[in-house]
Design a protein around this motif. Sequence first.
Motif, mmCIF file in Angstrom:
data_model
loop_
_atom_site.group_PDB
_atom_site.id
_atom_site.type_symbol
_atom_site.label_atom_id
_atom_site.label_comp_id
_atom_site.label_asym_id
_atom_site.label_seq_id
_atom_site.Cartn_x
_atom_site.Cartn_y
_atom_site.Cartn_z
ATOM 1 N N GLY A 76 32.579 61.941 114.240
ATOM 2 C CA GLY A 76 32.623 62.627 112.951
ATOM 3 C C GLY A 76 32.199 61.793 111.772
ATOM 4 O O GLY A 76 32.594 62.084 110.640
ATOM 5 N N MET A 77 31.377 60.780 111.990
ATOM 6 C CA MET A 77 30.957 59.930 110.875
ATOM 7 C C MET A 77 30.092 60.694 109.868
ATOM 8 O O MET A 77 29.937 60.264 108.734
ATOM 9 N N ASN A 78 29.527 61.831 110.278
ATOM 10 C CA ASN A 78 28.667 62.605 109.386
ATOM 11 C C ASN A 78 29.388 63.803 108.770
ATOM 12 O O ASN A 78 28.754 64.690 108.209
ATOM 13 N N SER A 79 30.720 63.857 108.884
ATOM 14 C CA SER A 79 31.462 64.970 108.310
ATOM 15 C C SER A 79 32.471 64.461 107.284
ATOM 16 O O SER A 79 32.833 63.288 107.289
ATOM 17 N N TYR A 80 32.931 65.346 106.416
ATOM 18 C CA TYR A 80 33.739 64.904 105.295
ATOM 19 C C TYR A 80 34.509 66.069 104.693
ATOM 20 O O TYR A 80 34.218 67.242 104.945
ATOM 21 N N TYR A 81 35.488 65.730 103.860
ATOM 22 C CA TYR A 81 36.281 66.729 103.155
ATOM 23 C C TYR A 81 35.825 66.816 101.704
ATOM 24 O O TYR A 81 35.564 65.808 101.055
#
Length: 492
Positions: free
Chosen positions: A227-232
């Motif tokens: 998930g290094m390319n996902s975010y909140y």
Amino acid sequence: MEIINVDVLVCGGGMSGMACASFAAEAGARTLVIEKQGEIGGSSNYSAGMFWAPQTYEKLRNWVPQGDPILQKAFLDDYLPVVQFMRASGVPIAKRFDGIMTIGIGFPIEISSLHKLHRKRIESSRTSSEILINTSVVKLIQEEAGVAGSPITGAIICKKSPGFPAVYCEIKAKIVVLATGGFQGSPDLVSRYLGQGGNKIFVRSNRGSVGDGLKLALEVGGGTSRGMNSYYGHLLAAPLQSEDVNPRDYLPLAQYPTESKHCLLVNEAGRRFADESMGDEIINQYLARQENRRGFLIFSEKVRLQHCVTALFPNAGDVDRLQKAKEHGCNVGTASTLKGLLDILHEWGVDRVQAGRTIEEYDRVVRLGDRDLACDASIGAGGSVPAPLVENEGPFHAMEVQPSITFTYGGISIDSKGHALTADCARIPGLLVAGVDAGGFSNVGYAGGLALAFVTGLWAAREIALQLGLPQPVLPPANVRDGEDLPIEALL
């Protein structure tokens, strides 16, 4: 260079770092907290204080199936006991609030009171523990310098004071905890992990979260999570630049899930591209992949009155979000008819013809109540506007929105004790990780924020106590409120 000996060095004085240091100092560890900003709290200072978590493990797994199941389960096991701890410690907490982030429950808390509690426990402990602000970590010291995964024995820190030269100190520590708050503020790191254009996404967090913990861990052999390319983040009124917005306005300028799921959302081409009912923390990431990262919310006056002018939950504050966006010069338009609204969208660069077709087709599908039709590729994905737009009375409203990033989901790979792991899952002795610096919990879907940070800080404190032979942190077995002991089930 001055040498300072401590048991524990906590790098970062935000939600996770303060929780870790508070429990570690109480257990008897001499703890030093360093915070690079001029005050403690980090991004939690800009939060509405919703201390939330998924209601059940099953719901969490369904919502974030790509997250680490072991970490997720361990987080939920500690969530409610931590709520109990805060209540028993006198931190003001509102009653349970349901429906948070679609799958969760939450307890609005007073952030400033929690930080005061942590500070008091740290600075009044018998171990001479302390907090240094305007101080950052420069590098970690290894037992065998340059050997990936070699034990950590301390760090070099830098203290800065206005008008004085920077002062460097060597901290000899038995354990170092990284809790620096993610890498969302680093253009280089977000470009690397989020892809091209990642560095142009509005940063909705404190200015100090620039990947210090991630870079330090990578230098000593740490591995990264999924998930290094996902975010909140949240959909934010647009156009705005990060440097032009006071962080205190992050909340009123955000278009929260309750609002966005009742709106129609189109891109510059006038097409839908996501299911609005997923909540804006998810469609926020979808919008970042659209042409020019521009989105446009379309909604009725009924939706505005029901969802855009009142607090969504305690602590969020009543605010007219349209008016707030106007005050910041954002694109907000109102028209008595949908035809007039399409004219406004056209002026903003939206394909007027396609936007009109999207509204007509969407209204037809909503009237039919056919979820399968709503997933038809010609209109994107399913929607949740409570009634067809053409059946609502005007005026109608449109607002331009952009994606924002509050913190990154990916980070340093850890286990459920908080140990930093190498790429091949070996522990790095002497190095623990907490808060947003730790990855693996969320992945596109959102597993938790404030509560997750607190719990991972608690994990680090437990491991500190274990390694140093100190008493384990103990959470109260019952909720104490108004002189009455309530079992944990009462919180549910």
